[in-house]
Design an enzyme around this catalytic site. Structure first.
Site, PDB file in Angstrom:
ATOM      1  N   CYS A 132     -23.727 -11.718   1.227  1.00 46.66           N
ATOM      2  CA  CYS A 132     -24.819 -12.255   0.398  1.00 46.66           C
ATOM      3  C   CYS A 132     -25.914 -12.747   1.349  1.00 46.66           C
ATOM      4  O   CYS A 132     -25.973 -12.312   2.514  1.00 46.66           O
ATOM      5  CB  CYS A 132     -24.316 -13.353  -0.529  1.00 46.66           C
TER       6      CYS A 132
ATOM      7  N   ASN B 114     -24.115 -16.729   2.795  1.00 47.77           N
ATOM      8  CA  ASN B 114     -22.669 -16.787   3.066  1.00 47.77           C
ATOM      9  C   ASN B 114     -22.086 -18.177   2.777  1.00 47.77           C
ATOM     10  O   ASN B 114     -21.142 -18.609   3.418  1.00 47.77           O
ATOM     11  CB  ASN B 114     -22.345 -16.347   4.507  1.00 47.77           C
TER      12      ASN B 114
ATOM     13  N   CYS C 264     -22.264 -19.229  -0.896  1.00 50.33           N
ATOM     14  CA  CYS C 264     -21.985 -19.255  -2.346  1.00 50.33           C
ATOM     15  C   CYS C 264     -21.241 -17.996  -2.786  1.00 50.33           C
ATOM     16  O   CYS C 264     -20.039 -18.031  -3.051  1.00 50.33           O
ATOM     17  CB  CYS C 264     -23.279 -19.391  -3.152  1.00 50.33           C
ATOM     18  N   ARG C 265     -21.969 -16.870  -2.906  1.00 53.68           N
ATOM     19  CA  ARG C 265     -21.369 -15.685  -3.525  1.00 53.68           C
ATOM     20  C   ARG C 265     -20.346 -14.976  -2.640  1.00 53.68           C
ATOM     21  O   ARG C 265     -19.241 -14.652  -3.103  1.00 53.68           O
ATOM     22  CB  ARG C 265     -22.481 -14.688  -3.910  1.00 53.68           C
ATOM     23  N   SER C 266     -20.693 -14.684  -1.372  1.00 53.77           N
ATOM     24  CA  SER C 266     -19.758 -13.864  -0.583  1.00 53.77           C
ATOM     25  C   SER C 266     -18.467 -14.601  -0.201  1.00 53.77           C
ATOM     26  O   SER C 266     -17.400 -13.980  -0.205  1.00 53.77           O
ATOM     27  CB  SER C 266     -20.436 -13.216   0.627  1.00 53.77           C
TER      28      SER C 266
ATOM     29  N   ASP D 231     -28.103 -14.865  -7.520  1.00 50.26           N
ATOM     30  CA  ASP D 231     -28.014 -15.970  -6.559  1.00 50.26           C
ATOM     31  C   ASP D 231     -27.947 -17.293  -7.320  1.00 50.26           C
ATOM     32  O   ASP D 231     -28.892 -17.625  -8.031  1.00 50.26           O
ATOM     33  CB  ASP D 231     -29.266 -15.902  -5.673  1.00 50.26           C
TER      34      ASP D 231
HETATM   35  P1  4NP Z   1     -25.588 -17.150  -1.217  1.00 47.14           P
HETATM   36  O1  4NP Z   1     -26.578 -18.270  -1.820  1.00 47.14           O
HETATM   37  O2  4NP Z   1     -26.475 -16.058  -0.666  1.00 47.14           O
HETATM   38  O3  4NP Z   1     -24.805 -16.708  -2.406  1.00 47.14           O
HETATM   39  O4  4NP Z   1     -24.766 -17.847  -0.156  1.00 47.14           O
HETATM   40  C1  4NP Z   1     -27.630 -18.825  -1.094  1.00 47.14           C
HETATM   41  C2  4NP Z   1     -27.380 -19.845  -0.202  1.00 47.14           C
HETATM   42  C3  4NP Z   1     -28.436 -20.424   0.489  1.00 47.14           C
HETATM   43  C4  4NP Z   1     -29.720 -19.967   0.271  1.00 47.14           C
HETATM   44  C5  4NP Z   1     -29.967 -18.938  -0.601  1.00 47.14           C
HETATM   45  C6  4NP Z   1     -28.906 -18.355  -1.287  1.00 47.14           C
HETATM   46  N1  4NP Z   1     -30.804 -20.579   0.972  1.00 47.14           N
HETATM   47  O5  4NP Z   1     -31.956 -20.181   0.753  1.00 47.14           O
HETATM   48  O6  4NP Z   1     -30.578 -21.479   1.798  1.00 47.14           O
END
Ligand code: 4NP
Length: 163
Positions: free
Chosen positions: A12, A15, A17-19, A130
Site C-alpha cells: 500500500c 505500510n 494500514c492496508r498492507s 485508503d
Molecule cells: P496505508 O495508509 O497506505 O494503507 O498504510 C496510509 C498511511 C499513511 C498515509 C497514507 C496512507 N500517509 O499519508 O501518511
C-alpha cells in the site's frame, strides 16, 4: 537448500494500514489451511513516510477484533529487489500499482496485480480504499475486502502451484 516457498508481498502507500492488515489476514488463512511451510507473506509501502513504524492504532484495533495480530509488524519501503524475491506483489490501489510499475525491472520473477483482482464477484471498485484520513468504519471495510480477497488469492495459489 533451495527455498521453494511461494512468496507473497502486499503493498500500500504507508505500510501501516492496508498492507499489514492484508499480511496478517492472508497469513492467518494460510496457517489455518495448513500451508505455512509452503507460502510466506510480507508487506511494504511505496512511500518512505512510516519506515520502521508500527501499524496505525486503528488498524491494530479493528484487526484484533477479528483475531488478527498486527502489533509485531514494522513498516518498510518496497524496493526493486522485491521483484525477484517475491512470486506475487499485490497492490491495494491503482496509485500503488503505478508506483510499483515504475520500479519494476523488465525481467523479474514477481507477478504484479491488484489484490482485489482475486475476488471472484463483481465489485464497484477494484481498489482497497485508503482508510488513513477517514473514519473508523473505513478500517472495517478494508478488512471485509481483504478477507474475501485472501480466500480467492489462496485458492488461486494452491491451484497455480499445485499445492
Ligand atoms: P496505508 O495508509 O497506505 O494503507 O498504510 C496510509 C498511511 C499513511 C498515509 C497514507 C496512507 N500517509 O499519508 O501518511
Amino acid at each position: 537448500m533451495v527455498d521453494k516457498k511461494v512468496k507473497v508481498l502486499f503493498v500500500c502507500l504507508g505500510n501501516i494500514c492496508r498492507s499489514p492488515s492484508a499480511e496478517a489476514i492472508f497469513s492467518a488463512k494460510v496457517n489455518t489451511a495448513g500451508y505455512a511451510s509452503q507460502i510466506s507473506t510480507d508487506s511494504a509501502g511505496t512511500s518512505n513516510y512510516h519506515i520502521g513504524s508500527s501499524p496505525d492504532n486503528r488498524a491494530v484495533t479493528y484487526a484484533s477484533r477479528r483475531g488478527y495480530d498486527l502489533k509485531h509488524l514494522r513498516a518498510r519501503q518496497v524496493s526493486a529487489d522485491d521483484f525477484d524475491k517475491f512470486d506475487y506483489i499485490l497492490a491495494m490501489d491503482e496509485d500503488n500499482l503505478v508506483n510499483l510499475t515504475a520500479i519494476k525491472p523488465q525481467q523479474c520473477k514477481a507477478r504484479l496485480a491488484l489484490i482485489l483482482n482475486y475476488i471472484d464477484c463483481e465489485l464497484v471498485s477494484n481498489e482497497v480504499p485508503d482508510p488513513y484520513f477517514g473514519g473508523d468504519q473505513g478500517f472495517d471495510h478494508v478488512l471485509d475486502l481483504l478477507e474475501t480477497a485472501s480466500d480467492g488469492l489462496l485458492n488461486n495459489i494452491l491451484k497455480n502451484h499445485s499445492l
